[in-house]
Design an enzyme around this catalytic site. Structure first.
Site, PDB file in Angstrom:
ATOM      1  N   GLU A   1      -9.938  19.304  21.018  1.00 14.51           N
ATOM      2  CA  GLU A   1     -10.171  19.958  19.739  1.00 14.51           C
ATOM      3  C   GLU A   1      -9.487  21.320  19.768  1.00 14.51           C
ATOM      4  O   GLU A   1      -8.985  21.762  20.797  1.00 14.51           O
ATOM      5  CB  GLU A   1     -11.667  20.155  19.504  1.00 14.51           C
ATOM      6  CG  GLU A   1     -12.371  18.850  19.374  1.00 14.51           C
ATOM      7  CD  GLU A   1     -13.698  18.931  18.670  1.00 14.51           C
ATOM      8  OE1 GLU A   1     -14.657  19.345  19.319  1.00 14.51           O
ATOM      9  OE2 GLU A   1     -13.770  18.540  17.494  1.00 14.51           O
TER      10      GLU A   1
ATOM     11  N   CYS B   1     -22.151  22.909  25.782  1.00  9.64           N
ATOM     12  CA  CYS B   1     -21.443  21.904  26.597  1.00  9.64           C
ATOM     13  C   CYS B   1     -20.726  22.605  27.726  1.00  9.64           C
ATOM     14  O   CYS B   1     -20.453  22.019  28.766  1.00  9.64           O
ATOM     15  CB  CYS B   1     -20.384  21.170  25.795  1.00  9.64           C
ATOM     16  SG  CYS B   1     -20.980  20.529  24.283  1.00  9.64           S
TER      17      CYS B   1
ATOM     18  N   ASN C   1     -25.987  22.516  18.552  1.00 11.63           N
ATOM     19  CA  ASN C   1     -25.924  23.714  19.402  1.00 11.63           C
ATOM     20  C   ASN C   1     -24.909  24.746  18.906  1.00 11.63           C
ATOM     21  O   ASN C   1     -25.052  25.929  19.155  1.00 11.63           O
ATOM     22  CB  ASN C   1     -25.674  23.345  20.876  1.00 11.63           C
ATOM     23  CG  ASN C   1     -24.285  22.818  21.124  1.00 11.63           C
ATOM     24  OD1 ASN C   1     -23.695  22.186  20.245  1.00 11.63           O
ATOM     25  ND2 ASN C   1     -23.751  23.057  22.299  1.00 11.63           N
TER      26      ASN C   1
ATOM     27  N   GLU D   1     -16.124  14.455  22.216  1.00 15.50           N
ATOM     28  CA  GLU D   1     -16.315  15.715  22.948  1.00 15.50           C
ATOM     29  C   GLU D   1     -17.713  15.629  23.551  1.00 15.50           C
ATOM     30  O   GLU D   1     -18.694  15.808  22.844  1.00 15.50           O
ATOM     31  CB  GLU D   1     -16.235  16.837  21.900  1.00 15.50           C
ATOM     32  CG  GLU D   1     -15.784  18.139  22.406  1.00 15.50           C
ATOM     33  CD  GLU D   1     -14.518  18.032  23.199  1.00 15.50           C
ATOM     34  OE1 GLU D   1     -13.464  17.773  22.615  1.00 15.50           O
ATOM     35  OE2 GLU D   1     -14.600  18.185  24.429  1.00 15.50           O
TER      36      GLU D   1
HETATM   37  C1  UN1 Z   1     -20.035  23.600  22.951  1.00 18.31           C
HETATM   38  O1  UN1 Z   1     -20.997  23.983  23.588  1.00 18.31           O
HETATM   39  O2  UN1 Z   1     -19.894  22.410  22.654  1.00 18.31           O
HETATM   40  O3  UN1 Z   1     -16.578  27.944  24.811  1.00 18.31           O
HETATM   41  C2  UN1 Z   1     -19.008  24.496  22.387  1.00 18.31           C
HETATM   42  C3  UN1 Z   1     -17.691  28.111  24.315  1.00 18.31           C
HETATM   43  C4  UN1 Z   1     -17.818  28.091  22.802  1.00 18.31           C
HETATM   44  C5  UN1 Z   1     -17.900  26.693  22.314  1.00 18.31           C
HETATM   45  C6  UN1 Z   1     -18.914  25.832  23.012  1.00 18.31           C
HETATM   46  N1  UN1 Z   1     -16.704  28.763  22.211  1.00 18.31           N
HETATM   47  O4  UN1 Z   1     -18.685  28.296  25.000  1.00 18.31           O
END
Ligand code: UN1
Length: 492
Positions: A462, A282, A150, A248
Protein backbone atom coordinates in the site's frame (compact mmCIF):
# COMPACT_ATOMS: atom_id res chain seq x y z
CA UNK A 1 -28.53 8.94 16.63
CA UNK A 2 -29.27 6.37 13.94
CA UNK A 3 -26.85 6.53 11.00
CA UNK A 4 -27.42 5.10 7.54
CA UNK A 5 -25.59 3.44 4.70
CA UNK A 6 -24.42 5.65 1.82
CA UNK A 7 -25.39 4.29 -1.57
CA UNK A 8 -25.39 6.24 -4.82
CA UNK A 9 -25.08 9.54 -2.98
CA UNK A 10 -28.04 8.87 -0.64
CA UNK A 11 -28.12 8.01 3.05
CA UNK A 12 -30.42 5.01 3.19
CA UNK A 13 -31.64 2.42 5.70
CA UNK A 14 -30.50 -1.15 5.56
CA UNK A 15 -32.81 -3.86 4.22
CA UNK A 16 -32.52 -5.64 7.59
CA UNK A 17 -33.83 -2.90 9.88
CA UNK A 18 -31.34 -4.22 12.42
CA UNK A 19 -28.69 -2.05 14.02
CA UNK A 20 -25.57 -2.13 16.19
CA UNK A 21 -24.04 0.47 18.49
CA UNK A 22 -20.61 2.05 18.58
CA UNK A 23 -19.37 2.52 22.16
CA UNK A 24 -16.37 4.30 23.64
CA UNK A 25 -13.94 1.61 24.86
CA UNK A 26 -12.69 3.95 27.61
CA UNK A 27 -16.21 4.48 28.94
CA UNK A 28 -18.96 2.29 27.55
CA UNK A 29 -21.68 4.66 28.75
CA UNK A 30 -20.53 7.03 25.97
CA UNK A 31 -22.34 6.02 22.78
CA UNK A 32 -21.19 7.24 19.35
CA UNK A 33 -24.26 6.18 17.44
CA UNK A 34 -26.35 3.33 16.12
CA UNK A 35 -25.51 1.92 12.70
CA UNK A 36 -27.27 -0.43 10.28
CA UNK A 37 -26.37 -4.12 10.52
CA UNK A 38 -26.62 -4.55 6.76
CA UNK A 39 -26.79 -7.67 4.61
CA UNK A 40 -26.18 -9.00 1.08
CA UNK A 41 -29.12 -7.06 -0.32
CA UNK A 42 -27.58 -3.75 0.76
CA UNK A 43 -24.23 -4.88 -0.61
CA UNK A 44 -25.79 -5.70 -3.98
CA UNK A 45 -27.36 -2.24 -4.19
CA UNK A 46 -24.04 -0.60 -3.41
CA UNK A 47 -22.13 -2.65 -5.97
CA UNK A 48 -24.72 -1.87 -8.66
CA UNK A 49 -24.33 1.82 -7.83
CA UNK A 50 -20.54 1.52 -8.04
CA UNK A 51 -20.93 -0.22 -11.38
CA UNK A 52 -23.12 2.55 -12.83
CA UNK A 53 -20.79 5.24 -11.51
CA UNK A 54 -17.72 3.53 -12.95
CA UNK A 55 -18.91 4.26 -16.48
CA UNK A 56 -18.67 8.01 -15.93
CA UNK A 57 -16.03 8.34 -13.18
CA UNK A 58 -13.49 6.37 -15.17
CA UNK A 59 -13.95 8.93 -17.99
CA UNK A 60 -13.36 11.97 -15.76
CA UNK A 61 -9.73 12.92 -16.39
CA UNK A 62 -7.27 12.01 -13.68
CA UNK A 63 -6.20 15.63 -12.92
CA UNK A 64 -9.88 16.48 -12.30
CA UNK A 65 -10.29 13.45 -10.05
CA UNK A 66 -7.18 14.59 -8.20
CA UNK A 67 -8.62 18.08 -7.72
CA UNK A 68 -11.60 16.60 -5.96
CA UNK A 69 -9.27 14.75 -3.59
CA UNK A 70 -7.41 18.00 -3.00
CA UNK A 71 -10.66 19.69 -1.91
CA UNK A 72 -11.33 16.74 0.32
CA UNK A 73 -7.88 16.99 1.95
CA UNK A 74 -8.47 20.69 2.63
CA UNK A 75 -11.76 19.92 4.38
CA UNK A 76 -10.22 17.08 6.37
CA UNK A 77 -7.53 19.48 7.50
CA UNK A 78 -10.17 21.95 8.66
CA UNK A 79 -11.84 19.20 10.69
CA UNK A 80 -8.71 17.58 12.03
CA UNK A 81 -9.36 18.28 15.69
CA UNK A 82 -13.03 17.25 15.57
CA UNK A 83 -12.20 14.00 13.74
CA UNK A 84 -9.35 13.25 16.16
CA UNK A 85 -11.50 13.69 19.27
CA UNK A 86 -14.17 11.51 17.75
CA UNK A 87 -11.61 8.84 16.91
CA UNK A 88 -10.29 8.80 20.47
CA UNK A 89 -13.83 8.39 21.75
CA UNK A 90 -14.64 5.66 19.27
CA UNK A 91 -11.58 3.42 19.48
CA UNK A 92 -9.58 4.66 22.43
CA UNK A 93 -6.16 5.72 21.11
CA UNK A 94 -4.78 8.76 22.95
CA UNK A 95 -5.63 12.10 21.37
CA UNK A 96 -2.14 12.94 20.11
CA UNK A 97 -2.07 9.60 18.29
CA UNK A 98 -5.58 10.13 16.91
CA UNK A 99 -4.31 13.42 15.51
CA UNK A 100 -1.50 11.47 13.89
CA UNK A 101 -3.97 9.04 12.35
CA UNK A 102 -6.05 11.87 10.91
CA UNK A 103 -2.88 13.60 9.70
CA UNK A 104 -1.82 10.41 7.94
CA UNK A 105 -5.21 10.37 6.18
CA UNK A 106 -4.78 14.00 5.14
CA UNK A 107 -1.24 13.31 3.91
CA UNK A 108 -2.42 10.37 1.82
CA UNK A 109 -5.27 12.41 0.35
CA UNK A 110 -2.94 15.25 -0.73
CA UNK A 111 -0.42 12.74 -2.05
CA UNK A 112 -2.98 10.92 -4.18
CA UNK A 113 -4.56 14.22 -5.27
CA UNK A 114 -1.20 15.10 -6.82
CA UNK A 115 -1.00 11.68 -8.48
CA UNK A 116 -3.90 12.87 -10.65
CA UNK A 117 -1.30 14.87 -12.63
CA UNK A 118 1.13 11.97 -12.82
CA UNK A 119 -0.26 8.42 -13.01
CA UNK A 120 2.85 7.89 -15.09
CA UNK A 121 2.95 5.21 -17.71
CA UNK A 122 5.93 4.85 -20.03
CA UNK A 123 6.94 5.04 -23.65
CA UNK A 124 9.63 2.92 -25.21
CA UNK A 125 10.93 2.39 -28.75
CA UNK A 126 9.25 -0.28 -30.83
CA UNK A 127 11.40 -2.91 -32.54
CA UNK A 128 9.80 -2.11 -35.89
CA UNK A 129 10.13 1.20 -37.76
CA UNK A 130 7.21 3.59 -38.04
CA UNK A 131 5.61 2.10 -34.98
CA UNK A 132 4.98 3.60 -31.54
CA UNK A 133 4.83 1.58 -28.32
CA UNK A 134 3.75 2.74 -24.89
CA UNK A 135 1.94 1.62 -21.77
CA UNK A 136 -0.79 3.48 -19.87
CA UNK A 137 -2.59 2.84 -16.60
CA UNK A 138 -6.27 1.95 -16.63
CA UNK A 139 -8.64 1.66 -13.67
CA UNK A 140 -9.52 -1.87 -12.56
CA UNK A 141 -13.24 -1.30 -11.92
CA UNK A 142 -15.28 -1.77 -8.77
CA UNK A 143 -13.24 -2.19 -5.64
CA UNK A 144 -14.20 -3.62 -2.26
CA UNK A 145 -12.35 -1.90 0.58
CA UNK A 146 -12.53 -3.67 3.94
CA UNK A 147 -10.79 -1.74 6.68
CA UNK A 148 -9.81 -2.25 10.34
CA UNK A 149 -10.58 -0.19 13.45
CA UNK A 150 -7.00 0.48 14.60
CA UNK A 151 -6.38 3.23 12.02
CA UNK A 152 -10.01 4.10 11.31
CA UNK A 153 -9.17 7.07 9.11
CA UNK A 154 -5.63 6.55 7.77
CA UNK A 155 -6.04 3.00 6.47
CA UNK A 156 -9.30 3.71 4.58
CA UNK A 157 -7.52 6.61 2.84
CA UNK A 158 -4.67 4.27 1.82
CA UNK A 159 -7.24 2.29 -0.16
CA UNK A 160 -9.92 4.77 -1.20
CA UNK A 161 -7.67 7.63 -2.40
CA UNK A 162 -5.45 5.68 -4.85
CA UNK A 163 -8.51 3.74 -6.02
CA UNK A 164 -10.46 6.92 -6.79
CA UNK A 165 -7.67 8.94 -8.38
CA UNK A 166 -7.05 6.03 -10.74
CA UNK A 167 -10.71 6.07 -11.83
CA UNK A 168 -12.11 3.11 -9.91
CA UNK A 169 -15.29 3.14 -7.84
CA UNK A 170 -15.46 1.76 -4.31
CA UNK A 171 -17.74 -0.05 -1.90
CA UNK A 172 -16.37 0.39 1.60
CA UNK A 173 -17.06 -1.80 4.60
CA UNK A 174 -15.47 -0.23 7.67
CA UNK A 175 -14.81 -2.20 10.87
CA UNK A 176 -17.84 -2.53 13.14
CA UNK A 177 -15.84 -1.00 16.01
CA UNK A 178 -15.34 2.31 14.16
CA UNK A 179 -18.39 3.10 12.02
CA UNK A 180 -18.66 6.71 13.17
CA UNK A 181 -15.26 7.81 11.87
CA UNK A 182 -16.15 6.14 8.56
CA UNK A 183 -19.42 8.03 8.43
CA UNK A 184 -17.64 11.35 9.03
CA UNK A 185 -15.15 10.73 6.20
CA UNK A 186 -17.91 9.84 3.75
CA UNK A 187 -19.86 12.92 4.83
CA UNK A 188 -16.88 15.07 3.77
CA UNK A 189 -16.76 13.29 0.41
CA UNK A 190 -20.45 14.08 0.02
CA UNK A 191 -19.83 17.75 0.86
CA UNK A 192 -17.10 18.19 -1.72
CA UNK A 193 -19.45 16.83 -4.39
CA UNK A 194 -18.11 13.38 -5.17
CA UNK A 195 -20.35 12.11 -7.99
CA UNK A 196 -22.95 9.67 -6.72
CA UNK A 197 -22.02 6.00 -6.61
CA UNK A 198 -18.26 6.61 -6.78
CA UNK A 199 -17.86 5.76 -3.09
CA UNK A 200 -20.48 3.73 -1.25
CA UNK A 201 -20.46 2.87 2.44
CA UNK A 202 -22.05 -0.23 3.94
CA UNK A 203 -22.01 -0.82 7.70
CA UNK A 204 -22.20 -4.29 9.17
CA UNK A 205 -20.36 -7.45 10.10
CA UNK A 206 -17.85 -9.61 8.29
CA UNK A 207 -20.12 -12.51 7.41
CA UNK A 208 -23.21 -10.43 6.56
CA UNK A 209 -21.48 -7.66 4.59
CA UNK A 210 -17.81 -8.56 4.02
CA UNK A 211 -18.41 -12.01 2.54
CA UNK A 212 -21.17 -11.08 0.06
CA UNK A 213 -19.12 -8.03 -0.93
CA UNK A 214 -16.03 -10.12 -1.72
CA UNK A 215 -18.14 -12.71 -3.56
CA UNK A 216 -20.09 -10.23 -5.66
CA UNK A 217 -19.39 -10.93 -9.35
CA UNK A 218 -19.14 -7.22 -10.20
CA UNK A 219 -16.39 -6.59 -7.63
CA UNK A 220 -13.10 -7.07 -9.42
CA UNK A 221 -10.59 -6.09 -6.79
CA UNK A 222 -10.61 -6.63 -3.02
CA UNK A 223 -8.40 -4.69 -0.64
CA UNK A 224 -8.34 -5.90 2.96
CA UNK A 225 -6.41 -5.04 6.11
CA UNK A 226 -6.86 -7.33 9.10
CA UNK A 227 -5.92 -10.74 10.43
CA UNK A 228 -4.06 -13.39 8.43
CA UNK A 229 -6.91 -15.90 8.95
CA UNK A 230 -9.53 -13.60 7.47
CA UNK A 231 -7.06 -12.61 4.76
CA UNK A 232 -6.70 -16.22 3.63
CA UNK A 233 -10.48 -16.60 3.44
CA UNK A 234 -10.80 -13.39 1.43
CA UNK A 235 -8.02 -14.50 -0.91
CA UNK A 236 -10.10 -17.58 -1.76
CA UNK A 237 -13.18 -15.50 -2.62
CA UNK A 238 -11.00 -13.38 -4.86
CA UNK A 239 -9.39 -16.45 -6.45
CA UNK A 240 -12.79 -17.82 -7.51
CA UNK A 241 -13.28 -14.71 -9.66
CA UNK A 242 -9.58 -14.25 -10.54
CA UNK A 243 -9.73 -10.90 -8.78
CA UNK A 244 -6.79 -8.77 -7.82
CA UNK A 245 -6.63 -9.17 -4.01
CA UNK A 246 -4.62 -6.81 -1.84
CA UNK A 247 -3.94 -8.17 1.66
CA UNK A 248 -2.34 -6.31 4.55
CA UNK A 249 -2.21 -8.78 7.43
CA UNK A 250 -0.56 -9.51 10.75
CA UNK A 251 2.80 -8.71 12.27
CA UNK A 252 5.03 -9.85 15.13
CA UNK A 253 7.54 -7.09 14.71
CA UNK A 254 10.97 -7.30 16.36
CA UNK A 255 13.27 -4.63 17.70
CA UNK A 256 16.87 -5.82 17.97
CA UNK A 257 19.18 -3.96 20.34
CA UNK A 258 22.90 -4.67 19.91
CA UNK A 259 25.55 -3.96 22.54
CA UNK A 260 26.83 -0.94 20.62
CA UNK A 261 23.35 0.60 20.28
CA UNK A 262 22.32 3.89 21.90
CA UNK A 263 20.50 2.36 24.86
CA UNK A 264 18.55 5.45 25.96
CA UNK A 265 17.31 5.95 22.41
CA UNK A 266 16.42 2.27 22.17
CA UNK A 267 14.32 2.37 25.35
CA UNK A 268 12.38 5.37 23.99
CA UNK A 269 11.78 3.58 20.70
CA UNK A 270 10.71 0.34 22.38
CA UNK A 271 8.21 2.07 24.67
CA UNK A 272 6.68 3.98 21.78
CA UNK A 273 6.52 0.97 19.45
CA UNK A 274 5.28 -1.58 21.99
CA UNK A 275 2.75 0.47 23.95
CA UNK A 276 1.79 3.30 21.58
CA UNK A 277 -1.80 2.73 20.33
CA UNK A 278 -1.93 0.23 23.26
CA UNK A 279 0.08 -2.16 21.07
CA UNK A 280 -2.73 -2.27 18.53
CA UNK A 281 -0.77 -1.49 15.36
CA UNK A 282 0.15 -4.04 12.71
CA UNK A 283 3.57 -2.44 13.01
CA UNK A 284 3.71 -2.56 16.84
CA UNK A 285 6.82 -4.06 18.40
CA UNK A 286 5.81 -7.25 20.21
CA UNK A 287 9.22 -8.94 20.34
CA UNK A 288 12.34 -7.40 21.80
CA UNK A 289 15.64 -9.11 21.11
CA UNK A 290 18.56 -7.85 23.19
CA UNK A 291 22.22 -8.79 22.84
CA UNK A 292 23.57 -10.46 25.97
CA UNK A 293 25.86 -7.68 27.25
CA UNK A 294 23.09 -5.06 27.53
CA UNK A 295 20.16 -7.35 28.35
CA UNK A 296 19.82 -6.60 32.07
CA UNK A 297 20.50 -2.89 31.64
CA UNK A 298 17.83 -2.39 28.97
CA UNK A 299 15.28 -4.52 30.80
CA UNK A 300 15.80 -2.58 34.02
CA UNK A 301 15.27 0.78 32.34
CA UNK A 302 12.37 -0.48 30.26
CA UNK A 303 10.40 -1.98 33.14
CA UNK A 304 10.89 1.15 35.26
CA UNK A 305 9.59 3.34 32.43
CA UNK A 306 6.71 1.00 31.59
CA UNK A 307 5.49 0.93 35.17
CA UNK A 308 5.19 4.71 35.04
CA UNK A 309 2.93 4.73 31.96
CA UNK A 310 -0.46 6.11 32.89
CA UNK A 311 -3.50 4.18 31.76
CA UNK A 312 -6.66 6.14 31.11
CA UNK A 313 -9.10 7.85 28.81
CA UNK A 314 -7.25 9.01 25.68
CA UNK A 315 -8.93 12.44 25.87
CA UNK A 316 -7.11 13.15 29.13
CA UNK A 317 -3.76 14.76 28.24
CA UNK A 318 -2.13 12.95 31.18
CA UNK A 319 -2.89 9.54 29.68
CA UNK A 320 -0.05 7.60 28.04
CA UNK A 321 -1.94 4.41 27.17
CA UNK A 322 -5.62 4.17 26.25
CA UNK A 323 -7.92 1.15 26.41
CA UNK A 324 -7.93 -1.80 24.02
CA UNK A 325 -10.75 -1.66 21.52
CA UNK A 326 -13.36 -3.94 23.10
CA UNK A 327 -14.05 -6.62 25.68
CA UNK A 328 -13.03 -9.51 23.47
CA UNK A 329 -9.64 -7.86 22.84
CA UNK A 330 -9.19 -7.35 26.56
CA UNK A 331 -10.03 -11.01 27.17
CA UNK A 332 -7.71 -12.15 24.39
CA UNK A 333 -4.81 -10.20 25.92
CA UNK A 334 -5.64 -11.76 29.30
CA UNK A 335 -5.62 -15.27 27.80
CA UNK A 336 -2.21 -14.71 26.21
CA UNK A 337 -0.77 -13.38 29.44
CA UNK A 338 -1.99 -16.51 31.28
CA UNK A 339 -0.52 -18.62 28.51
CA UNK A 340 2.84 -16.81 28.81
CA UNK A 341 2.97 -17.49 32.54
CA UNK A 342 2.07 -21.17 31.99
CA UNK A 343 4.67 -21.50 29.25
CA UNK A 344 7.31 -20.41 31.78
CA UNK A 345 8.05 -16.83 30.72
CA UNK A 346 8.82 -14.36 33.51
CA UNK A 347 6.18 -11.64 34.00
CA UNK A 348 8.08 -8.43 34.76
CA UNK A 349 5.25 -5.91 34.83
CA UNK A 350 1.58 -5.46 33.95
CA UNK A 351 -0.23 -8.74 33.51
CA UNK A 352 -3.60 -7.47 34.62
CA UNK A 353 -6.61 -5.48 33.53
CA UNK A 354 -6.92 -1.86 34.61
CA UNK A 355 -9.46 -2.05 37.44
CA UNK A 356 -9.07 1.10 39.54
CA UNK A 357 -11.45 4.05 39.51
CA UNK A 358 -12.54 5.16 36.06
CA UNK A 359 -10.68 2.25 34.44
CA UNK A 360 -13.64 0.07 35.42
CA UNK A 361 -15.73 1.94 32.85
CA UNK A 362 -13.83 0.54 29.88
CA UNK A 363 -11.50 -2.12 28.53
CA UNK A 364 -8.07 -1.43 29.93
CA UNK A 365 -5.04 -3.69 30.17
CA UNK A 366 -1.76 -2.76 31.82
CA UNK A 367 1.34 -2.62 29.59
CA UNK A 368 2.93 -6.02 30.09
CA UNK A 369 6.50 -7.28 29.67
CA UNK A 370 7.64 -10.90 29.70
CA UNK A 371 11.32 -11.85 29.81
CA UNK A 372 12.90 -15.29 29.39
CA UNK A 373 10.67 -15.89 26.38
CA UNK A 374 11.64 -18.63 23.91
CA UNK A 375 10.65 -18.94 20.24
CA UNK A 376 8.56 -22.03 21.04
CA UNK A 377 6.16 -19.99 23.17
CA UNK A 378 2.87 -18.79 21.75
CA UNK A 379 3.53 -15.29 23.13
CA UNK A 380 6.62 -15.18 20.89
CA UNK A 381 4.79 -16.41 17.79
CA UNK A 382 1.16 -15.18 17.83
CA UNK A 383 -0.03 -11.69 17.04
CA UNK A 384 -1.72 -10.61 20.29
CA UNK A 385 -2.60 -7.08 19.14
CA UNK A 386 -2.38 -5.58 22.59
CA UNK A 387 0.15 -4.13 25.07
CA UNK A 388 2.27 -7.26 25.53
CA UNK A 389 6.01 -7.33 24.85
CA UNK A 390 8.05 -10.55 24.80
CA UNK A 391 11.78 -10.21 25.48
CA UNK A 392 14.50 -12.64 24.41
CA UNK A 393 18.25 -12.64 24.94
CA UNK A 394 20.53 -13.07 21.92
CA UNK A 395 24.13 -14.30 21.96
CA UNK A 396 25.33 -12.07 19.13
CA UNK A 397 24.26 -10.37 15.87
CA UNK A 398 23.62 -13.64 14.01
CA UNK A 399 21.59 -15.12 16.85
CA UNK A 400 19.56 -11.89 17.07
CA UNK A 401 18.71 -11.99 13.37
CA UNK A 402 17.77 -15.68 13.54
CA UNK A 403 15.44 -14.92 16.45
CA UNK A 404 13.98 -11.87 14.69
CA UNK A 405 13.21 -13.95 11.59
CA UNK A 406 11.72 -16.82 13.59
CA UNK A 407 8.13 -15.84 12.79
CA UNK A 408 5.58 -16.44 10.06
CA UNK A 409 5.11 -12.68 9.76
CA UNK A 410 7.26 -10.01 8.16
CA UNK A 411 5.86 -6.47 8.33
CA UNK A 412 8.14 -4.13 10.28
CA UNK A 413 11.50 -4.56 12.00
CA UNK A 414 14.12 -2.44 13.71
CA UNK A 415 17.71 -2.57 14.88
CA UNK A 416 19.64 -0.30 17.24
CA UNK A 417 23.36 -0.25 16.52
CA UNK A 418 26.10 2.31 15.90
CA UNK A 419 27.94 -0.11 13.64
CA UNK A 420 27.30 0.85 10.03
CA UNK A 421 28.29 -2.60 8.80
CA UNK A 422 25.81 -4.37 11.06
CA UNK A 423 23.08 -1.87 10.19
CA UNK A 424 23.64 -2.43 6.49
CA UNK A 425 23.69 -6.19 6.95
CA UNK A 426 20.45 -6.07 8.93
CA UNK A 427 18.70 -4.25 6.08
CA UNK A 428 19.41 -7.32 3.98
CA UNK A 429 19.00 -9.95 6.69
CA UNK A 430 15.75 -8.93 8.40
CA UNK A 431 12.81 -10.64 6.69
CA UNK A 432 10.33 -7.77 6.69
CA UNK A 433 8.75 -5.27 4.34
CA UNK A 434 10.00 -2.38 6.50
CA UNK A 435 13.28 -2.01 8.41
CA UNK A 436 14.11 0.91 10.70
CA UNK A 437 17.65 1.70 11.79
CA UNK A 438 17.91 3.37 15.22
CA UNK A 439 14.17 3.99 15.42
CA UNK A 440 11.22 1.84 16.55
CA UNK A 441 8.94 -0.25 14.32
CA UNK A 442 6.09 2.26 13.86
CA UNK A 443 5.57 5.50 12.00
CA UNK A 444 5.62 4.64 8.29
CA UNK A 445 5.14 7.63 5.95
CA UNK A 446 2.49 7.68 3.21
CA UNK A 447 4.69 8.25 0.18
CA UNK A 448 6.69 5.04 0.60
CA UNK A 449 5.51 1.47 0.05
CA UNK A 450 3.91 -0.16 3.09
CA UNK A 451 3.47 -3.90 3.48
CA UNK A 452 5.18 -7.10 4.42
CA UNK A 453 6.66 -10.40 3.41
CA UNK A 454 5.73 -13.96 4.46
CA UNK A 455 2.26 -14.28 6.07
CA UNK A 456 1.86 -10.51 6.32
CA UNK A 457 0.46 -10.37 2.83
CA UNK A 458 0.44 -11.71 -0.68
CA UNK A 459 3.16 -9.54 -2.16
CA UNK A 460 1.36 -6.26 -2.69
CA UNK A 461 2.13 -2.92 -1.08
CA UNK A 462 0.00 0.00 0.00
CA UNK A 463 0.91 3.68 -0.04
CA UNK A 464 3.55 5.37 -2.19
CA UNK A 465 3.74 4.64 -5.88
CA UNK A 466 3.16 0.98 -5.09
CA UNK A 467 -0.48 1.84 -4.38
CA UNK A 468 -0.90 3.16 -7.91
CA UNK A 469 0.36 -0.21 -9.16
CA UNK A 470 -2.21 -1.99 -6.98
CA UNK A 471 -5.18 0.05 -8.15
CA UNK A 472 -4.46 0.19 -11.87
CA UNK A 473 -3.99 -2.27 -14.70
CA UNK A 474 -1.57 -1.80 -17.56
CA UNK A 475 -2.79 -1.25 -21.09
CA UNK A 476 -0.12 -1.62 -23.73
CA UNK A 477 -0.61 0.33 -26.93
CA UNK A 478 1.04 -0.24 -30.35
CA UNK A 479 0.44 2.23 -33.14
CA UNK A 480 1.69 1.21 -36.55
CA UNK A 481 1.97 4.23 -38.88
CA UNK A 482 3.88 2.47 -41.67
CA UNK A 483 0.76 1.77 -43.73
CA UNK A 484 1.81 -1.85 -44.32
CA UNK A 485 1.60 -5.10 -42.39
CA UNK A 486 4.72 -5.29 -40.25
CA UNK A 487 5.32 -8.53 -38.40
CA UNK A 488 7.19 -8.47 -35.08
CA UNK A 489 9.87 -10.97 -34.03
CA UNK A 490 11.55 -10.86 -37.45
CA UNK A 491 8.87 -12.77 -39.34
CA UNK A 492 8.95 -11.91 -43.09
C1 UN1 B 1 -1.27 -0.44 10.91
O1 UN1 B 1 -1.14 -0.64 12.10
O2 UN1 B 1 -1.88 -1.25 10.20
O3 UN1 B 1 3.59 2.78 10.48
C2 UN1 B 1 -0.83 0.78 10.22
C3 UN1 B 1 2.70 2.99 11.30
C4 UN1 B 1 1.46 3.75 10.85
C5 UN1 B 1 0.52 2.84 10.17
C6 UN1 B 1 0.20 1.57 10.92
N1 UN1 B 1 1.84 4.82 9.98
O4 UN1 B 1 2.78 2.60 12.46
Amino acid sequence: MLYKNYIEGQWIDSATGKTFKSLNPADTSDELGEFPASNAQDVAKAVEAADRAFKTWSKVTAPRRGELLFDLAEKMKGRKEELSQLMTREMGKVLKEARGDVQEGIDMTYYMAAEGRRLFGYTTPAELPLKAAYAIRRPIGRIAAITPWNFPLAIPTWKIMPALVAGNTVVWKPASDTPRVAYELVKIFDEVGLPKGVLNLIFGGGSDVGVPLCKHPKINMISFTGSSDTGKEIYKYGAEKLNQVHLELGGKNPIVVLEDGDLELAVEGILWSAFGTTGQRCTACSRLIIEDGVYEKILGKLVARTEKLRLGNGLDPKTDVGPVVNRSSQEKVGRYVEMGVKEGAKLLCGGEMGKDGDLKKGFFYRPTIFSDVTPQMRIFQDEIFGPVLSVVKAKDYDDAITLANNTVYGLSSSIYTQDINKAQRAIEDLEAGITYINSGTIGAEVHLPFGGVKNTGNGGREAGLAAIDEYTEWKTVYIDYSGRLQKAQGID
